[in-house]
Design an enzyme around this catalytic site. Structure first.
Site, PDB file in Angstrom:
ATOM      1  N   ASP A  58      -6.238  18.475 -14.679  1.00 34.86           N
ATOM      2  CA  ASP A  58      -6.568  17.130 -15.150  1.00 34.86           C
ATOM      3  C   ASP A  58      -6.318  17.138 -16.657  1.00 34.86           C
ATOM      4  OD1 ASP A  58      -7.740  14.845 -16.186  1.00 34.86           O
ATOM      5  OD2 ASP A  58      -9.452  14.878 -14.831  1.00 34.86           O
ATOM      6  N   TYR A  67     -15.383  16.547 -15.813  1.00 37.26           N
ATOM      7  CA  TYR A  67     -15.839  15.150 -15.887  1.00 37.26           C
ATOM      8  C   TYR A  67     -16.921  14.942 -14.816  1.00 37.26           C
ATOM      9  CZ  TYR A  67     -15.823  10.256 -14.586  1.00 37.26           C
ATOM     10  OH  TYR A  67     -16.216   9.002 -14.223  1.00 37.26           O
ATOM     11  N   ARG A 109       0.850  -1.209   0.000  1.00 40.66           N
ATOM     12  CA  ARG A 109       0.000   0.000   0.000  1.00 40.66           C
ATOM     13  C   ARG A 109       0.876   1.246   0.000  1.00 40.66           C
ATOM     14  NH1 ARG A 109      -1.942   2.043   4.459  1.00 40.66           N
ATOM     15  NH2 ARG A 109      -2.274   0.034   5.472  1.00 40.66           N
ATOM     16  N   LYS A 159      -7.280   5.921 -19.447  1.00 42.21           N
ATOM     17  CA  LYS A 159      -7.529   6.416 -20.798  1.00 42.21           C
ATOM     18  C   LYS A 159      -6.267   6.254 -21.659  1.00 42.21           C
ATOM     19  CE  LYS A 159     -11.553   7.341 -19.068  1.00 42.21           C
ATOM     20  NZ  LYS A 159     -11.515   7.711 -17.704  1.00 42.21           N
TER      21      LYS A 159
HETATM   22  C1  LIG Z   1     -11.275  13.889 -17.604  1.00 39.59           C
HETATM   23  C2  LIG Z   1     -11.458  12.737 -16.667  1.00 39.59           C
HETATM   24  N1  LIG Z   1     -10.884  12.788 -15.458  1.00 39.59           N
HETATM   25  C3  LIG Z   1     -11.012  11.783 -14.576  1.00 39.59           C
HETATM   26  C4  LIG Z   1     -11.756  10.670 -14.862  1.00 39.59           C
HETATM   27  C5  LIG Z   1     -11.901   9.573 -13.845  1.00 39.59           C
HETATM   28  O1  LIG Z   1     -11.047   8.523 -14.135  1.00 39.59           O
HETATM   29  P1  LIG Z   1     -11.302   6.990 -13.666  1.00 39.59           P
HETATM   30  O2  LIG Z   1     -12.520   6.528 -14.372  1.00 39.59           O
HETATM   31  O3  LIG Z   1     -10.047   6.320 -14.056  1.00 39.59           O
HETATM   32  O4  LIG Z   1     -11.504   7.040 -12.187  1.00 39.59           O
HETATM   33  C6  LIG Z   1     -12.369  10.563 -16.115  1.00 39.59           C
HETATM   34  C7  LIG Z   1     -13.173   9.372 -16.457  1.00 39.59           C
HETATM   35  O5  LIG Z   1     -13.803   9.306 -17.479  1.00 39.59           O
HETATM   36  C8  LIG Z   1     -12.217  11.631 -17.034  1.00 39.59           C
HETATM   37  O6  LIG Z   1     -12.789  11.603 -18.249  1.00 39.59           O
END
Ligand SMILES: Cc1ncc(COP(=O)(O)O)c(C=O)c1O
Length: 407
Positions: A189, A116, A63, A214
């Site tokens: 992000d 998101y 962890r 992604k």
């Molecule tokens: C721009 C963006 N940030 C964060 C996330 C969250 O990622 P995760 O699904 O890996 O938790 C997503 C998920 O689609 C996303 O599109």
């Protein structure tokens, strides 16, 4: 051999392959092994004590750290140009851990009004539970950030391009404003614009987060995240967020898959960008299309910023809206028909996979955002989001042409 090379000094395509991945000292294995273990043994109590107090380098418990996860962290820090990185079990794990690491009760965040869906919920509801105040602004105008900053602002958080409207925020301008105003961390992000498209730290951001799920993994078979930045910030996010409060390190097996996927990040991302540009141009010229949201198109309001900020590559994501009243059908109905008739793209959330994915944000990723809020920021009922994959662009365009004919 590779262990002596400073991969940070190499070009992107070299560092993405070699960074963080010296051959295995124990066996000579070239591919980083999957250290699928929860704990690590010590020869003596003294060695254990030294590893606990970090006077002896090494691992104690997965962890807190694991060699496969560490290789991923080092690779990501190298490719984003950050001092350190912490890997997490998901993109939300990366974002949530960053928030609990950097913020305390009574602090204030300025964030974008387009995020998101999962992050939007975190900002609109979860932060309040910790006594953290949140202001939402339109980040396509950096001056809105200046106006929203208060004495207790500790974080400016943004996505660019934003999910799903592809709104572009000027990272450099926002970072300058935040840093002039005080000790404020700018967190970006950058999931929609992975390296080599965009490098937020080089533009002045303090922290970059990715949903590794992604483009970084890029094969649609892992959920993961990373947070990259200065060592002192990453130590806090790792200590408070990842290993304690949230307890969200990735599994070594997932880190292995991401390391494997990242070897081809450079060529994959460039092809995603090329395909997306071709499809964006095709869609923009189609009689049934009202608007295409792609930062690579001159018609995109953020195009001039994107040209510099996204290294003229613009990413593999786009969104589009159909015209109202196509053969007597609303944009929403026509959009559903268009999507249902496509044969190559899969109807699915997520993005950055080799497979093209198509989704309807109003009923899928952004269903939790109230309709009035959604529409204010451009997520109309007829908006369709496309994650352009690595198939032939010609085949994808033919598929769209056929599907348009069936509306
Ligand atoms: C721009 C963006 N940030 C964060 C996330 C969250 O990622 P995760 O699904 O890996 O938790 C997503 C998920 O689609 C996303 O599109």
């Amino acid at each position: 051999m590779g262990t002596k090379v400073n991969w940070r000094e190499k070009r992107f395509s070299t560092k993405v392959i070699h960074g963080g991945q010296a051959f295995d000292k124990g066996t000579g294995a070239l591919a980083t092994p999957i250290y699928q273990t929860s704990t690590f043994c010590f020869e003596t109590v003294e060695e254990g004590a030294g590893k606990f107090d970090k006077s002896i380098p090494g691992f104690v418990y997965s962890r807190g750290g694991n060699p496969t996860n560490r290789a991923l962290e080092e690779k990501c820090a190298i490719i984003e140009g950050g001092e350190d990185c912490v890997a997490t079990a998901s993109g939300m794990g990366a974002i949530g851990s960053t928030m609990v690491g950097l913020l305390r009760t009574g602090d204030h965040i300025v964030t974008s009004d387009t995020l998101y869906g999962g992050t939007d919920v975190l900002m609109r509801t979860n932060m309040e539970h910790f006594g953290i105040e949140v202001s939402f602004v339109d980040m396509t105008d950096a001056e809105n950030v200046r106006k929203a900053i208060k004495e207790n602002t500790k974080v400016v958080y943004l996505e660019t391009p934003a999910n799903p409207t592809m709104a572009v925020a000027d990272i450099k301008a926002i970072a300058n404003i935040a840093h002039e105003a005080g000790d404020i961390k700018v967190v970006v992000d950058s999931t929609f614009a992975p390296p080599p498209v965009q490098f937020p730290l080089a533009l002045g951001a303090d922290i970059v987060v990715h949903s590794v799920t992604k483009y970084l993994n890029g094969h649609g078979d892992v959920i993961g995240g990373v947070v990259i930045g200065k060592s002192e910030d990453i130590a806090i996010i790792r200590g408070i967020g990842v290993t304690k409060l949230n307890g969200t390190p990735p599994s070594p097996f997932n880190s292995y898959l991401v390391l494997r996927g990242m070897k081809t990040l450079d060529i994959r991302v460039k092809l995603h960008c090329e395909n997306a540009m071709e499809i964006a141009k095709f869609l923009e010229g189609h009689e049934y299309i009202e608007k295409v949201h792609y930062p690579g198109l001159e018609s995109h309001p953020g195009h001039e910023i994107a040209k510099v900020q996204m290294n003229e590559m613009y990413g593999g994501m786009l969104a589009f809206e159909l015209k109202e009243d196509i053969n007597g059908m609303s944009a929403f109905e026509a959009g559903k028909k268009l999507v249902n008739n496509l044969t190559i793209p899969s109807i699915a959330v997520s993005l950055g996979d080799p497979d093209t994915l198509v989704e309807h944000p109003a009923s899928m990723t952004h269903a939790s955002v109230p309709k009035e809020e959604r529409e204010k920021i451009g997520i109309t009922d007829g908006l369709i989001r496309l994650s352009v994959g690595l198939e032939s662009a010609e085949d994808l365009i033919e598929d769209f042409e056929n599907s348009f004919k069936q509306i």
